[in-house]
Design a protein around this motif. Structure first.
Motif, PDB file in Angstrom:
ATOM      1  N   ILE A  57      -6.325   0.202 -45.817  1.00 23.85           N
ATOM      2  CA  ILE A  57      -7.585   0.651 -45.208  1.00 23.85           C
ATOM      3  C   ILE A  57      -7.771  -0.002 -43.837  1.00 23.85           C
ATOM      4  O   ILE A  57      -8.255   0.636 -42.887  1.00 23.85           O
ATOM      5  N   GLU A  58      -7.376  -1.268 -43.724  1.00 22.94           N
ATOM      6  CA  GLU A  58      -7.486  -1.948 -42.427  1.00 22.94           C
ATOM      7  C   GLU A  58      -6.647  -1.233 -41.375  1.00 22.94           C
ATOM      8  O   GLU A  58      -7.085  -1.049 -40.225  1.00 22.94           O
ATOM      9  N   ILE A  59      -5.449  -0.791 -41.749  1.00 23.83           N
ATOM     10  CA  ILE A  59      -4.604  -0.030 -40.822  1.00 23.83           C
ATOM     11  C   ILE A  59      -5.273   1.288 -40.467  1.00 23.83           C
ATOM     12  O   ILE A  59      -5.319   1.692 -39.290  1.00 23.83           O
ATOM     13  N   VAL A  60      -5.808   1.969 -41.472  1.00 26.09           N
ATOM     14  CA  VAL A  60      -6.477   3.257 -41.241  1.00 26.09           C
ATOM     15  C   VAL A  60      -7.650   3.085 -40.288  1.00 26.09           C
ATOM     16  O   VAL A  60      -7.837   3.877 -39.351  1.00 26.09           O
ATOM     17  N   ARG A  61      -8.434   2.039 -40.486  1.00 26.15           N
ATOM     18  CA  ARG A  61      -9.613   1.862 -39.644  1.00 26.15           C
ATOM     19  C   ARG A  61      -9.259   1.433 -38.223  1.00 26.15           C
ATOM     20  O   ARG A  61     -10.047   1.659 -37.288  1.00 26.15           O
ATOM     21  N   ARG A  62      -8.103   0.843 -38.038  1.00 25.01           N
ATOM     22  CA  ARG A  62      -7.657   0.557 -36.662  1.00 25.01           C
ATOM     23  C   ARG A  62      -7.377   1.857 -35.919  1.00 25.01           C
ATOM     24  O   ARG A  62      -7.648   1.974 -34.720  1.00 25.01           O
ATOM     25  N   GLU A  63      -6.817   2.822 -36.648  1.00 22.61           N
ATOM     26  CA  GLU A  63      -6.523   4.123 -36.039  1.00 22.61           C
ATOM     27  C   GLU A  63      -7.760   5.022 -35.964  1.00 22.61           C
ATOM     28  O   GLU A  63      -7.924   5.784 -35.017  1.00 22.61           O
ATOM     29  N   ARG A  64      -8.592   4.925 -37.007  1.00 17.09           N
ATOM     30  CA  ARG A  64      -9.800   5.767 -37.086  1.00 17.09           C
ATOM     31  C   ARG A  64     -11.013   4.872 -37.363  1.00 17.09           C
ATOM     32  O   ARG A  64     -11.516   4.805 -38.481  1.00 17.09           O
ATOM     33  N   PRO A  65     -11.500   4.158 -36.350  1.00 15.84           N
ATOM     34  CA  PRO A  65     -12.547   3.151 -36.571  1.00 15.84           C
ATOM     35  C   PRO A  65     -13.885   3.723 -37.031  1.00 15.84           C
ATOM     36  O   PRO A  65     -14.717   2.977 -37.563  1.00 15.84           O
ATOM     37  N   THR A  66     -14.098   5.006 -36.837  1.00  8.61           N
ATOM     38  CA  THR A  66     -15.382   5.584 -37.238  1.00  8.61           C
ATOM     39  C   THR A  66     -15.342   6.211 -38.633  1.00  8.61           C
ATOM     40  O   THR A  66     -16.374   6.707 -39.102  1.00  8.61           O
ATOM     41  N   ILE A  67     -14.194   6.188 -39.284  1.00  5.13           N
ATOM     42  CA  ILE A  67     -14.067   6.836 -40.578  1.00  5.13           C
ATOM     43  C   ILE A  67     -14.926   6.115 -41.620  1.00  5.13           C
ATOM     44  O   ILE A  67     -14.967   4.890 -41.682  1.00  5.13           O
ATOM     45  N   GLU A  68     -15.620   6.882 -42.446  1.00  5.23           N
ATOM     46  CA  GLU A  68     -16.393   6.299 -43.540  1.00  5.23           C
ATOM     47  C   GLU A  68     -15.451   5.991 -44.705  1.00  5.23           C
ATOM     48  O   GLU A  68     -14.627   6.818 -45.083  1.00  5.23           O
ATOM     49  N   VAL A  69     -15.582   4.793 -45.254  1.00  6.98           N
ATOM     50  CA  VAL A  69     -14.738   4.368 -46.367  1.00  6.98           C
ATOM     51  C   VAL A  69     -15.616   3.771 -47.457  1.00  6.98           C
ATOM     52  O   VAL A  69     -16.419   2.871 -47.190  1.00  6.98           O
ATOM     53  N   MET A  70     -15.431   4.266 -48.694  1.00 12.56           N
ATOM     54  CA  MET A  70     -16.132   3.697 -49.847  1.00 12.56           C
ATOM     55  C   MET A  70     -15.097   3.344 -50.914  1.00 12.56           C
ATOM     56  O   MET A  70     -14.197   4.133 -51.194  1.00 12.56           O
ATOM     57  N   VAL A  71     -15.253   2.168 -51.518  1.00 13.87           N
ATOM     58  CA  VAL A  71     -14.359   1.706 -52.570  1.00 13.87           C
ATOM     59  C   VAL A  71     -15.195   1.257 -53.756  1.00 13.87           C
ATOM     60  O   VAL A  71     -16.097   0.417 -53.600  1.00 13.87           O
ATOM     61  N   GLN A  72     -14.912   1.816 -54.922  1.00 15.50           N
ATOM     62  CA  GLN A  72     -15.534   1.335 -56.166  1.00 15.50           C
ATOM     63  C   GLN A  72     -14.554   0.364 -56.803  1.00 15.50           C
ATOM     64  O   GLN A  72     -13.459   0.731 -57.224  1.00 15.50           O
ATOM     65  N   SER A  73     -14.941  -0.906 -56.858  1.00 13.36           N
ATOM     66  CA  SER A  73     -14.064  -1.934 -57.396  1.00 13.36           C
ATOM     67  C   SER A  73     -14.879  -3.190 -57.672  1.00 13.36           C
ATOM     68  O   SER A  73     -15.859  -3.474 -56.977  1.00 13.36           O
ATOM     69  N   ARG A  74     -14.435  -3.962 -58.672  1.00 14.01           N
ATOM     70  CA  ARG A  74     -15.053  -5.259 -58.963  1.00 14.01           C
ATOM     71  C   ARG A  74     -14.253  -6.413 -58.364  1.00 14.01           C
ATOM     72  O   ARG A  74     -14.493  -7.580 -58.711  1.00 14.01           O
TER      73      ARG A  74
END
Length: 354
Positions: free
Chosen positions: A201-218
């Motif tokens: 996700i960190e790589i993805v956000r470097r390329e697409r910094p405005t992309i919305e990301v949600m993760v369901q995890s504990r």
């Protein structure tokens, strides 16, 4: 429907874990809050075995379990009087053996072949093996796991079958593809790999910094900047997240039981492409390049690359999502899975399914 407790009954007992509370599940399903009338869609078995009922195990009673494991097993010959007990997985099967003894017993196998990491886990694995060897038939949800379970149970063990998992494709209905890109990930079983997911996700956000990301995890790991992490989602919230997503990504550690298949199939049912780490058996659920992408375990760059491919090509992502929905409806519904379980039960009980 009333959950029965304690002791064998004529007909079929579909045995659930303690606290599953199937009557409450039925009520929430009737209100449109959760998928399937019973957990895992096992209510579908009643289409073929109309006398089947949901029951619930109590706490494990070690002495009774030991007697059940040591007792000589005798098969009832008159199929009209045959009792059948069925459990979803091996933890429940242990309790089922001593609380719902039956002429014919069936169980799924999920975790039992994992390498134990403690003395308690090794003891539990040995008990599970003895209990499963007394089953009339066991199944796995991963095709490559069949041979592993056969070897683990050894000569004289029950037949082992592959069962395709399925989801409620009506609850997880197809929805129009979103206009705004969004990345979603869900799941928290012990084989999830949040570290690889977060690096991707960190790589993805470097390329697409405005992309919305949600993760369901504990997970307790620190997520990348700009990522929303929620520890829990209801089934309605989970469905809404799938509907908003344009890509659903899952990272798992190496395992033999197709970890991640539930989230994959639910997302596919909604019409969303999946990017998931490839472990044995996953290719039966996600077709690489058709309904999503399979990438190597522990490879954050490959995971990020495939996510970016789908985020950047809206048409490809939409087309894959459409194929994914078609594949679920054709082969991976909970109704189809329940029908196959009924066939398994009939094959070892001498009953004809109705």
């Amino acid at each position: 429907m009333t959950v029965q407790s304690g002791g064998p009954r004529s007909g079929m007992n579909i045995v659930f874990a303690q606290g599953r509370d199937v009557p409450s599940w039925e009520q929430r399903h009737a209100s449109g809050l959760i998928p399937d009338r019973w957990p895992y869609g096992l209510d579908g078995v009643t289409r073929r075995f109309q006398e089947a009922r949901a029951v619930e195990v109590g706490p494990l009673r070690p002495l009774r379990l030991l007697r059940a494991l040591l007792a000589r097993r005798e098969r009832q010959r008159d199929s009209r009087q045959t009792t059948i007990s069925l459990s979803w997985e091996e933890d429940v099967a242990l309790r089922m053996l001593e609380q719902y003894p039956a002429d014919v017993a069936l169980s799924g196998v999920i975790w039992a072949t994992d390498a134990p990491n403690s003395m308690a886990a090794r003891l539990k694995q040995r008990l599970s093996r003895q209990a499963l060897r007394r089953m009339s038939l066991v199944w796995t949800l991963s095709k490559p796991q069949v041979e592993i379970v056969e070897r683990w149970l050894g000569a004289g063990g029950p037949p082992v079958r592959y069962l395709r998992f399925g989801v409620d494709h009506e609850f997880f209905a197809e929805k129009p593809f979103p206009s705004a890109p969004m990345l979603f990930s869900a799941g928290g079983d012990r084989d999830r790999d949040p570290a690889t997911l977060f690096r991707a996700i960190e790589i993805v956000r470097r390329e697409r910094p405005t992309i919305e990301v949600m993760v369901q995890s504990r997970t307790l790991l620190q997520p990348p900047d700009g990522v929303t992490v929620v520890p829990y989602l209801t089934h309605l919230q989970l469905r809404e997240a799938y509907e908003r997503a344009s890509v659903v990504a899952i990272a798992t550690r190496p395992n033999m039981h197709a970890s991640g298949m539930t989230v994959s199939l639910e997302a596919m049912a909604v019409g969303r492409p999946v990017v998931i780490t490839e472990t044995p058996g996953l290719d039966d659920y996600v077709q690489n390049g058709e309904t999503g992408f399979l990438v190597p375990c522990n490879d954050d760059r490959a995971l990020a690359s495939r996510i970016l491919t789908l985020l950047e090509d809206h048409d490809v992502a939409r087309a894959m999502g459409g194929k994914a929905r078609e594949r679920v409806v054709a082969s991976f519904t909970s109704a189809q899975m329940a029908d196959e379980l009924a066939i398994f039960a009939a094959s070892v009980s001498g009953n004809s399914v109705r």
